[in-house]
Each structure stands twice: as structure tokens, then as C-alpha cells.
Write a protein that holds these residues in place. Sequence first.
Motif, short mmCIF file in Angstrom:
data_model
loop_
_atom_site.label_atom_id
_atom_site.label_comp_id
_atom_site.label_asym_id
_atom_site.label_seq_id
_atom_site.Cartn_x
_atom_site.Cartn_y
_atom_site.Cartn_z
N SER A 96 0.83 -1.20 0.00
CA SER A 96 0.00 0.00 0.00
C SER A 96 0.87 1.25 0.00
CB SER A 96 -0.91 0.02 1.23
OG SER A 96 -0.15 0.23 2.41
N ASP A 118 -5.24 1.01 1.21
CA ASP A 118 -4.58 -0.27 0.94
C ASP A 118 -3.89 -0.30 -0.43
OD1 ASP A 118 -6.76 -0.29 -0.73
OD2 ASP A 118 -7.67 -2.11 0.10
N GLY A 119 -3.77 0.87 -1.09
CA GLY A 119 -3.10 0.91 -2.38
C GLY A 119 -3.96 0.49 -3.54
#
Length: 335
Positions: A44, A291-292
Motif C-alpha cells: 500500500s 490499501d493501495g
Amino acid sequence: MKKTIVAGAVLSTLFLGEKAVDAAQYTVKSGDSLWKIAQTFRTSVNELKTLNQLPTDIIYVGQVLQVPDANAQPTAPVTQPTAPTTQTTTYTIQRGDTLSTIARQYNTTVTRLLELNPSITDVNRIYVGQTLTVPTTNTTTNQLISPTPVTQPTAPTNSASKSYIVQPGDTLSTIAQKFNVTVNDLLALNPTITNVNFIRVGQTINVPLSWEERANAIIETGKKYIGAAYLFGAPTTRTDVFDCSSFTYRVYSENGITLPRTSREQAMVGTEVPLASVRKGDLIFFDTDGDGIINHVSIVVNSETLLHAATSTGVAFANMKPYWAPRAVKAVRLF
């Protein structure tokens, strides 16, 4: 994957937790962003910032970052769909085609079409009569497949054009230059022109809208649906309910631009622009979970205002600050 981030693009978040991971070094390359690097190494943005004690999302070419991978071997970005094929054929572009509709027609992805056709540098610039390489096999059975019927967007064919009256001395070439397009673009908008060297004074032809005219039309289209409720996974055929990407899909299709269905897929088309340089009509993408992974998309009205379908409001205008700006990870321009 190096990226020089424009200093003004400071739409960032701070990660307050800590996470013990095995780290290795990675050198930032041209075109990189923290979000792209996070996708490549399956982590992330917040974890990268924690590992490298970065107060903002700004990185620069040549910078050495710690990445949570002992071997420092990039993996394929999780948002990049793959569609390997063993056989290909050719397809001639027809009026009304886009790469998205062609991809659906051949059970593949826009990404795969771009891999098969490296001469295409702009996903939104293909022309009638152009020949593309397309896959002909199913990825699991390896059997030849037939194209599946495609429903074209419910948008008038001239939704991105306006009328122009031919003046003395005009040719298609000079008109194309005037409107910053190609002769092929004009021919696609004017199928009744059969001789490229013959147009007459006083003739009315279709010419493309300017980017600002197109952007205004997109905002006006979106405003029609203000008040519609939010429904995750809403069908693109419904206009009484939307999720974020079915809303952008509908609005842009009504203006002659066909997008993929999900926000993550939509983030892979168009031309990426710095977050600090967005303009009306661009799409801006968000990671609200930290969380990317992209999970929301909005239409830019101006640098401070969005138009989108959100879980809490349905279709509505929203202010970038204070909630949305820190969660913005990417912006793309479609025209």
C-alpha cells in the motif's frame, strides 16, 4: 518505474501505524508514483511511506526507496488485467468503435489490445478503417471464438461534434488544423464525404468540440442524474441508481466516450495527469481504504469540486476538502 511528481501535487495522507516487513531497495524511475510502486510490489501507499518515513506522496527520479520484498523483484501490478492468446487476427475499425467495445467484442481487455497494437499511443484516438490485431482464441480452451454482439453506447454519433460551414479557401486539411484534429477524424464525423479533395463553400460539416465544450457537456449530463441513489454494482442500463463507476460510464458514454466498467479499469485508460493539474472533465481516482487499491472515481468539475455517485449521497457534487483530497491517488484525461 521512475516518477517525478509535480511539487504542487500534495494530495496525500499520513499513515499512523507501523508494520514490520522485510525491505529491499528500489530506485525510482521516470513515470513512477507511490501508487504505481505500491501496486507493483503488492503493498500500500501508506506502507511505502512508513518504510521510507515520507511525509507526503512526493518522490523524485533516482530516489532509493525501501520496498517490502526481500528479493526486490517487481510483480505484475494487480490492476493490470492479462489476456494471453495464442492466435490473432485483424479487425478493421468501424464507425462507432472504441477500444473498449472492440475488447468486449473479442472477449479481451483494452490492455491486451494495446499490447497487440503498440503503434496506438492514445487509447482514445483510433479511426475508421484502421486495422487492429485482435485475439482469436479463448484463454482457457484455446479454441477459436466468434465475436460477441456489443451494445453501442446510447449516445448520438455527433455528441462530441458541432457544425461548421465551409468557407472560401477551406480544405479538409486546413479545417483539421483549425480544430486540432486529423483529416481521418473529420472523415469519421462526416461519412457522406466520399472525396477528401472535394468540399464546397457553404457546405455544413461536423467538427469536434473543443475540450472545454466537451467538458461542459459532460458536467451537464452528470447533473441530470443528481439525486439518484447509490447501489453498489448497479447495472449500466439503470439511471435511477448508480455506483461510482457506473455513473462515470453512463455520463461519458452519453458523450461519445466508452469506458470500462470498474473504477480500477477506468484508471488504466486515457492520459495520466498530475493531481495538481486536473481540469474540468478529467476523472480522478481515490483509495479510501489506504490499501493501495483504487475503489472510487469522480468527475472533476474544478480544482475544488467533484461530481460523483457516493455511498452516502448518491449522485451529488462534493468538495475535495477535507475528505477526498487526501485520498486522491491518480487523475486521467480522456480528451
